[in-house]
Design an enzyme around this catalytic site. Structure first.
Site, mmCIF file in Angstrom:
data_model
loop_
_atom_site.group_PDB
_atom_site.id
_atom_site.type_symbol
_atom_site.label_atom_id
_atom_site.label_comp_id
_atom_site.label_asym_id
_atom_site.label_seq_id
_atom_site.Cartn_x
_atom_site.Cartn_y
_atom_site.Cartn_z
ATOM 1 N N PHE A 151 0.862 -1.184 0.000
ATOM 2 C CA PHE A 151 0.000 0.000 0.000
ATOM 3 C C PHE A 151 0.893 1.226 0.000
ATOM 4 O O PHE A 151 1.626 1.468 0.952
ATOM 5 C CB PHE A 151 -0.961 0.048 1.200
ATOM 6 C CG PHE A 151 -1.853 1.259 1.119
ATOM 7 C CD1 PHE A 151 -3.019 1.235 0.377
ATOM 8 C CD2 PHE A 151 -1.496 2.455 1.735
ATOM 9 C CE1 PHE A 151 -3.819 2.369 0.249
ATOM 10 C CE2 PHE A 151 -2.282 3.601 1.608
ATOM 11 C CZ PHE A 151 -3.445 3.546 0.867
ATOM 12 N N ASP A 236 9.321 2.860 2.107
ATOM 13 C CA ASP A 236 8.113 3.634 2.420
ATOM 14 C C ASP A 236 7.862 3.467 3.915
ATOM 15 O O ASP A 236 7.300 2.473 4.360
ATOM 16 C CB ASP A 236 6.926 3.137 1.592
ATOM 17 C CG ASP A 236 5.647 3.950 1.879
ATOM 18 O OD1 ASP A 236 5.631 4.687 2.894
ATOM 19 O OD2 ASP A 236 4.685 3.828 1.111
ATOM 20 N N LYS A 265 2.449 11.051 7.320
ATOM 21 C CA LYS A 265 1.670 10.770 8.520
ATOM 22 C C LYS A 265 2.174 11.502 9.770
ATOM 23 O O LYS A 265 1.961 12.696 9.879
ATOM 24 C CB LYS A 265 1.555 9.255 8.704
ATOM 25 C CG LYS A 265 0.742 8.642 7.544
ATOM 26 C CD LYS A 265 0.005 7.387 7.866
ATOM 27 C CE LYS A 265 -1.015 7.079 6.764
ATOM 28 N NZ LYS A 265 -0.709 5.915 5.951
HETATM 29 C C1 LIG Z 1 -0.886 6.033 4.453
HETATM 30 C C2 LIG Z 1 0.191 5.484 3.592
HETATM 31 C C3 LIG Z 1 0.486 6.047 2.337
HETATM 32 C C4 LIG Z 1 -0.339 7.150 1.723
HETATM 33 O O1 LIG Z 1 -0.365 8.312 2.474
HETATM 34 P P1 LIG Z 1 -1.527 9.402 2.217
HETATM 35 O O2 LIG Z 1 -1.136 10.546 3.095
HETATM 36 O O3 LIG Z 1 -2.813 8.762 2.616
HETATM 37 O O4 LIG Z 1 -1.491 9.734 0.764
HETATM 38 C C5 LIG Z 1 1.549 5.529 1.637
HETATM 39 N N1 LIG Z 1 2.286 4.503 2.119
HETATM 40 C C6 LIG Z 1 2.027 3.940 3.311
HETATM 41 C C7 LIG Z 1 2.884 2.829 3.802
HETATM 42 C C8 LIG Z 1 0.955 4.395 4.079
HETATM 43 O O5 LIG Z 1 0.675 3.803 5.251
#
Ligand SMILES: *Cc1c(COP(=O)(O)O)cnc(C)c1O
Length: 410
Positions: A151, A236, A265
């Site tokens: 994700f 990520d 985040k």
């Molecule tokens: C939440 C998340 C995203 C996307 O972030 P947004 O601010 O919602 O666009 C990308 N990668 C990971 C691992 C995430 O948990």
């Protein structure tokens, strides 16, 4: 009327507010039936006055807790004198913010954006351009390897390399140049690399994928493979950084230093969207003026909030707290020995409780937890994710455990 946690319940405001959202909002989410109106630390209150522990923390964007006073103070103070300049001009907050962020992650440069998905897009552009500039990959041939169950956000390019058909259905055609390999399998990476591979994009724990923890040594081994093949290791860490798993970055658990780190985040302290890509001077040096940008990226309000968010992580030793309380929480969850639980997994305070298929989906358990004053959200059908704000204490963990014991049959 009195709620389970003793607050007076006003009326049925929540119901009315949900109806409004359903009528006027697109139905791209399926939230629990709760309308949150106020938050403080690990606690939130709904529109009818009921109190809950937030065990999702906005997918780990709220590591510092709701409305942390130091972060709110930074927001208010900064908003009084400057909020936005665009990058057409410098602003006085951005330089210090980028310096402090680079110091936090041990990198030379950072490129600020707003949302996580934008930072992932930025990282994709970065490694592609690096491949054309330094690796001699022929034009338009760059390949990026990603993992099954990933994700990375919701833009059309990103959902194009998702392995979840629901994320893709009806949204094609997608961007080419991505190869999907199984997660947790270092050999699969070795086999998938070609002379055109520029990057390996990976989550050190797949949060949305169901709190999937890869086998020990996976990050170190894949980093090693990337190094020998001249492929950039792109972590990520949007959901796993900033103390969530008990370390500064989740990659720290294996002493792996990624070539590119994607953050978001909790960088915004749960107050404001702030994201960034961090890397070496060589890698982020591929950008020249005009190559990439964002109107709001690096704005002074974001920078001031993020500086406060980083300060809180340090001063309150939130990574250390997750490292101490996470194992206790998981051990106590495992001790419940419920016949409906298949597995308890995670790291630090990113914990997944996997419900057995034959016991049905995780959602009804989340609804029962909600009745007990715990907000947790299922992910991938069978997994209840517990990721409370890192400002939580041991007694509050015990408060949660007592209620989980009531909900999971023994
Ligand atoms: C939440 C998340 C995203 C996307 O972030 P947004 O601010 O919602 O666009 C990308 N990668 C990971 C691992 C995430 O948990």
């Amino acid at each position: 009327m009195e709620s389970a946690t003793g607050e007076r319940i006003e009326a049925n405001r929540s119901r009315r507010l949900i109806e409004l959202a359903e009528r006027f909002g697109a139905h791209n989410y399926h939230p629990l039936d709760v309308v949150i109106e106020r938050g403080e630390g690990i606690w939130v209150w709904d529109a009818d006055g009921r109190k809950y522990v937030d065990c999702l923390s906005a997918y780990s964007a709220l590591n510092q807790g709701h409305c942390h006073p130091a972060i709110i103070q930074a927001l208010v103070e900064q908003s009084r004198h400057l909020t936005l300049t665009s990058r057409a001009f410098h602003n006085a907050e951005m330089g210090p913010f980028l310096e402090e962020l680079c110091d936090y992650v041990g990198m030379e440069m950072a490129l600020p954006m707003n949302t996580g998905a934008e930072a992932v897009e930025t990282a994709i552009k970065t490694v592609r351009k690096w491949g054309y500039t330094y690796k001699g990959v022929p034009d338009d041939k760059a390949e990026i390897i990603v993992c099954e169950g990933n994700f990375h956000g919701r833009t059309t390019t990103i959902v194009g390399f998702s392995s979840d058909t629901q994320y893709q259905e009806g949204f094609g055609p997608f961007t080419p140049g991505f190869t999907i390999i199984p997660y947790g399998d270092a050999e699969a990476l070795r086999k998938a690399i070609t002379p055109h591979t520029v990057g390996f994009l990976v989550e050190p724990i797949q949060g949305e994928g169901g709190v999937m923890v890869p086998p020990a040594g996976y990050l170190r081994e894949t980093k090693q493979i990337c190094e020998t093949q001249r492929v950039l290791f792109v972590a990520d860490e949007i959901q796993t950084a900033f103390g969530r798993t008990g370390r500064r970055l989740c990659c720290d658990h294996e002493d792996v230093a990624p070539d590119v780190i994607i953050l978001g985040k909790a960088l915004g302290g749960g107050v404001y969207p702030v994201s960034a890509v961090c890397a070496s001077r060589e890698i982020l040096g591929v950008f020249r003026p005009g190559d990439h940008g964002s109107t709001f990226g690096g704005n002074p309000l974001a920078a001031a909030v993020a500086r406060a968010a980083l300060r809180v992580l340090r001063e309150e030793r939130l990574a250390e707290r997750a490292a101490e309380l996470g194992p206790y929480f998981m051990e106590q969850l495992r001790a419940i020995e419920s016949p409906v639980v298949e597995q308890v997994r995670g790291k630090g305070l990113l914990v997944g409780v996997v419900i057995k298929e034959e016991a049905g989906p995780a959602r009804p358990f989340c609804e029962a937890l909600r009745e007990e004053g715990i907000l947790a959200k299922e992910t991938h059908g069978q997994v209840i994710r517990f990721a409370p704000p890192l400002v939580i204490g041991r007694e509050e963990i015990d408060w949660i455990l007592a209620r989980v014991r009531k909900v999971l049959p023994q």
